[in-house]
Scaffold this motif. Structure first.
Motif, short mmCIF file in Angstrom:
data_model
loop_
_atom_site.label_atom_id
_atom_site.label_comp_id
_atom_site.label_asym_id
_atom_site.label_seq_id
_atom_site.Cartn_x
_atom_site.Cartn_y
_atom_site.Cartn_z
N PHE A 87 -3.61 -2.48 2.33
CA PHE A 87 -2.94 -3.69 1.91
C PHE A 87 -3.91 -4.71 1.33
O PHE A 87 -4.93 -5.01 1.94
CB PHE A 87 -2.19 -4.31 3.09
CG PHE A 87 -1.45 -5.55 2.73
CD1 PHE A 87 -0.29 -5.47 2.00
CD2 PHE A 87 -1.96 -6.78 3.07
CE1 PHE A 87 0.38 -6.61 1.65
CE2 PHE A 87 -1.30 -7.92 2.71
CZ PHE A 87 -0.13 -7.85 2.00
N GLY A 88 -3.60 -5.20 0.17
CA GLY A 88 -4.36 -6.32 -0.37
C GLY A 88 -5.51 -5.95 -1.28
O GLY A 88 -6.10 -6.81 -1.90
N ALA A 89 -5.83 -4.67 -1.39
CA ALA A 89 -6.95 -4.32 -2.26
C ALA A 89 -6.51 -4.28 -3.72
O ALA A 89 -7.32 -4.32 -4.62
CB ALA A 89 -7.53 -2.97 -1.86
N VAL A 90 -5.23 -4.21 -3.92
CA VAL A 90 -4.69 -4.12 -5.27
C VAL A 90 -3.67 -5.22 -5.43
O VAL A 90 -2.90 -5.49 -4.52
CB VAL A 90 -3.98 -2.76 -5.46
CG1 VAL A 90 -3.32 -2.71 -6.83
CG2 VAL A 90 -4.96 -1.65 -5.29
N ARG A 91 -3.67 -5.84 -6.55
CA ARG A 91 -2.60 -6.80 -6.81
C ARG A 91 -1.65 -6.15 -7.78
O ARG A 91 -2.04 -5.69 -8.83
CB ARG A 91 -3.17 -8.08 -7.38
CG ARG A 91 -3.94 -8.85 -6.33
CD ARG A 91 -4.39 -10.15 -6.88
NE ARG A 91 -3.26 -10.98 -7.25
CZ ARG A 91 -3.28 -12.29 -7.12
NH1 ARG A 91 -4.32 -12.89 -6.61
NH2 ARG A 91 -2.26 -12.99 -7.51
#
Lengths: 367, 312
Positions: B307-311
């Motif tokens: 979660f959160g490594a990719v937007r």
């Protein structure tokens, strides 16, 4: 760092032609922008330079070496993705050192490099944090860190600021440009945001439907667009277009618009048919002595300036002027144009007519 | 003033929800509790009515499960005193241990076949899913549908052809045959599940790795696999549960060498009366591997790491 030369680059996906036949040169140390609306082929061009797509035909030379068919890992380039693509299962330090580890660099040297890069980017304090907790800006910096850590021949960036919010984007754009100036790294940067392109680029290529519309310095592209598309795509609000029927020959320096004579830059070619007079909103002014008249339809207040929409005999016309000027809706005004900033286009081909002024520009990118 | 909120449950709602969950947990856990406790009862206690909730625990069921016994004369029993606690238990019933039962090897068969087919399903499934997810495979949709269609009837519907095939190929009652069979059944599930997980992993990670100097295969190993761990873990659990619990094919295709625990456990009951504690003991032990496996992999079942490594 290196020069990138693109020759007749073409990419087809099945029946779809993503890039038709691009040729341009990115000078050593240039901050080079690929600008265009989505689907125009700018990202495909960048991905071909990176080696993530194989060109259908054409040549890509990085530092004098033909790399068109080489895999990405042999091209010695760095790529910054729009969504950053940081490895989520590694912390910041590992992400940055990953490209060095692949080269088999020794641990001590890797550590030295990583700390050097993190100092430049100001991310020393987050090196041991996991990626998931980072803010957008920090992620952006880590992605940049991963790119610059191995001193690649060039940087390729695919809308790297696209996922940041507006306020922060402005700040990062400045930071990026500053970083570029400090390192003198050849950078190819893809964006659909004309403001970003103008703000940061040394050179801009404007693309549409896989074709290069114009290549040049930001100011030249803004002032002397090569096509109606460029004139419309760049600038906010875009250039005004007034259509008229005309029969112009070489050497002419004025045209007839609604029976009024308008001075234009001296033409260097002749043409006839439906033509378009293009003028930017800030190059239109009110002049009671002018015979060319319009009616105020609306005003938009923008702080220091305002945009006034006029209706003219040849269509709507937007004017940018100081917001102190007070105008009432329905008021009739005389309109004059700054002669040296008038562009004439042929509506059929969409191309600008050659004049004394725009022919002096560097003709490098004219397709 | 009320504290009404769209997302925050009220105390009454929390209470009702809690009660429902508790009742559900009780209903699902009761059989397990029954099996667990019966395993430690004497045969008499195990069939007592009303059921005994409080009883004196004994390992008799477990000893019966792992041994075969014979009845002996009083004299023999007196001359051969028990050497340890489990011989004592058997001795008290007037019997002696004749040797180990087959439960140990049947259990081992289950472990070999269950984990073997799980490994094979997940291994092949991951490769296939990656290819389906990333490459332009000709007739991709048709192939995926074909793979799924192998699950459109209950596997047992093809029991007879498989039985004949296995007999001809000499695969009946072999470990390899059972591993192959369970893999074939599980593979479609594995491919579909894993494809979903791999589709979710943005291709940019691999592209970043390619540019960082890795080959496609290295990128797969170092970037895709760690990202797909959640999917691989849950797929492995599903595959293991199926292969571990499978009964019908096991009855049909195995009888000796490769017999798994499920067809074996019911046979325990026939030895000298209805030995429910021994059956319960076998069932209890049978539950353990899947439970341990699930607990070991539960860390990977948490989706949080990506979660959160990719937007997006």
């Amino acid at each position: 760092m290196a020069e990138i030369i693109i020759r007749n680059l073409r990419k087809e996906f099945g029946d779809f032609i993503a890039v038709e036949s691009s040729s341009f040169t990115v000078g050593d140390g240039d901050f080079f922008m690929l600008l265009g609306p989505s689907g125009c082929g700018k990202t495909t061009t960048l991905r071909m330079i990176a080696g993530l797509e194989m060109p259908t035909s054409g040549e890509i030379l990085i530092d004098g070496e033909e790399v068109g068919t080489k895999p990405a890992r042999q091209r010695d380039i760095a790529f910054v993705f729009q969504m950053f693509a940081l490895y989520p299962h590694m912390n910041v330090r590992k992400n940055i050192s990953y490209p060095l580890v692949s080269q088999g660099m020794r641990r001590a040297e890797v550590n030295k490099k990583v700390s050097e890069v993190s100092r430049i980017l100001g991310i020393e304090d987050i090196l041991d944090r996991p990626i998931s907790g980072l803010s957008g800006g920090d992620r952006q910096r880590v992605a940049l860190g991963r790119a610059i850590v191995r001193n690649p021949k060039c940087f390729l960036m695919d809308e790297p600021l696209g996922s940041l919010d507006a306020e922060f984007r402005e700040h990062m754009a400045g930071e990026l440009r500053e970083l570029h100036d400090r390192m003198g790294a050849t950078t190819v940067y893809v964006t659909h945001d004309q403001r970003e392109a103008m703000q940061m680029g040394d050179q801009i290529v404007v693309m549409n439907h896989g074709v290069i519309e114009q290549l040049g310095k930001p100011q030249d592209i803004y002032d002397y667009p090569a096509t109606i598309f460029v004139a419309d795509f760049i600038g906010s609000p875009p250039m005004n277009f007034l259509e008229f029927e005309g029969n112009l020959s070489t050497g002419i320096d004025s045209i007839e618009l609604d029976g009024q004579t308008i001075s234009v830059p001296t033409l260097k070619e002749s043409t006839s048919g439906t033509l378009v007079l293009g003028v930017r909103p800030e190059h239109v002014s009110f002049n009671d002595s002018s015979g060319y008249r319009g009616r105020v339809e609306a005003t938009e207040y923008l702080g220091t300036t305002q945009i006034i929409t006029l209706s003219s005999p040849n269509g709507p016309l937007k004017v940018r002027m100081d917001s102190k000027e007070r105008l009432r809706e329905g008021e009739k005004v005389g309109i004059s144009f700054r002669e040296e900033f008038i562009s004439l286009f042929d509506l059929k081909t969409g191309k600008a007519l050659l004049s004394e002024i725009n022919s002096r520009l560097d003709d490098n990118g004219r397709s | 003033m009320t504290n009404w909120s769209l997302i925050e449950p009220s105390n009454t709602q929390k209470f009702v929800a809690g009660t429902l969950v508790a009742i559900y947990a009780l209903v699902t856990l009761l059989p397990i509790l029954w099996i667990l406790s019966t395993g430690f009862k004497t045969p008499t206690d195990s069939i007592a009515y009303p059921p005994k909730l409080i009883f004196e625990p004994t390992f008799e069921g477990y000893v019966n499960l792992f041994t075969t016994q014979t009845r002996q004369t009083e004299e023999y029993l007196a001359n051969n005193p028990p050497n340890n606690w489990y011989e004592q238990i058997v001795h008290d019933k007037g019997m002696v241990i004749a040797g180990p039962s087959r439960f140990g090897e049947r259990f081992l068969n289950s472990v070999i076949i269950g984990f073997g087919s799980t490994f094979l399903s997940v291994f092949l499934g991951t490769l296939a899913a990656y290819a389906f997810s990333r490459y332009k495979v000709p007739l991709k949709d048709d192939l995926l549908f074909f793979i799924l269609s192998t699950r459109m009837m209950p596997p047992i519907a093809v029991a007879i052809p498989i039985f004949l095939m296995f007999r001809t190929l000499g695969l009946s009652d072999t470990h390899a045959g059972m591993i192959l069979l369970y893999t074939a059944v599980n593979l479609s599930l594995a491919v579909w599940l894993l494809k979903g997980f791999i589709d979710e992993i943005p291709i940019e990670y691999e592209e970043a790795a390619l540019i960082d100097g890795y080959t496609r295969f290295q990128a797969f190993i170092k970037v895709v696999l760690p990202q797909a761990m959640t999917g691989i873990a849950s797929t492995a659990i599903f595959c293991l549960i199926f292969a571990w619990n499978e009964y019908a094919f096991a009855v049909l295709l195995t009888s000796g060498t490769a017999q798994t625990a499920p067809p074996f456990i019911p046979t325990i009951i026939g030895v000298g009366g209805q030995d429910w504690p021994a059956v319960a003991a076998g069932a209890t032990l049978f539950l353990v591997p899947v439970m341990v496996f699930t607990i070991l992999l539960r860390r990977h079942l948490l989706r949080g790491i990506t979660f959160g490594a990719v937007r997006k």
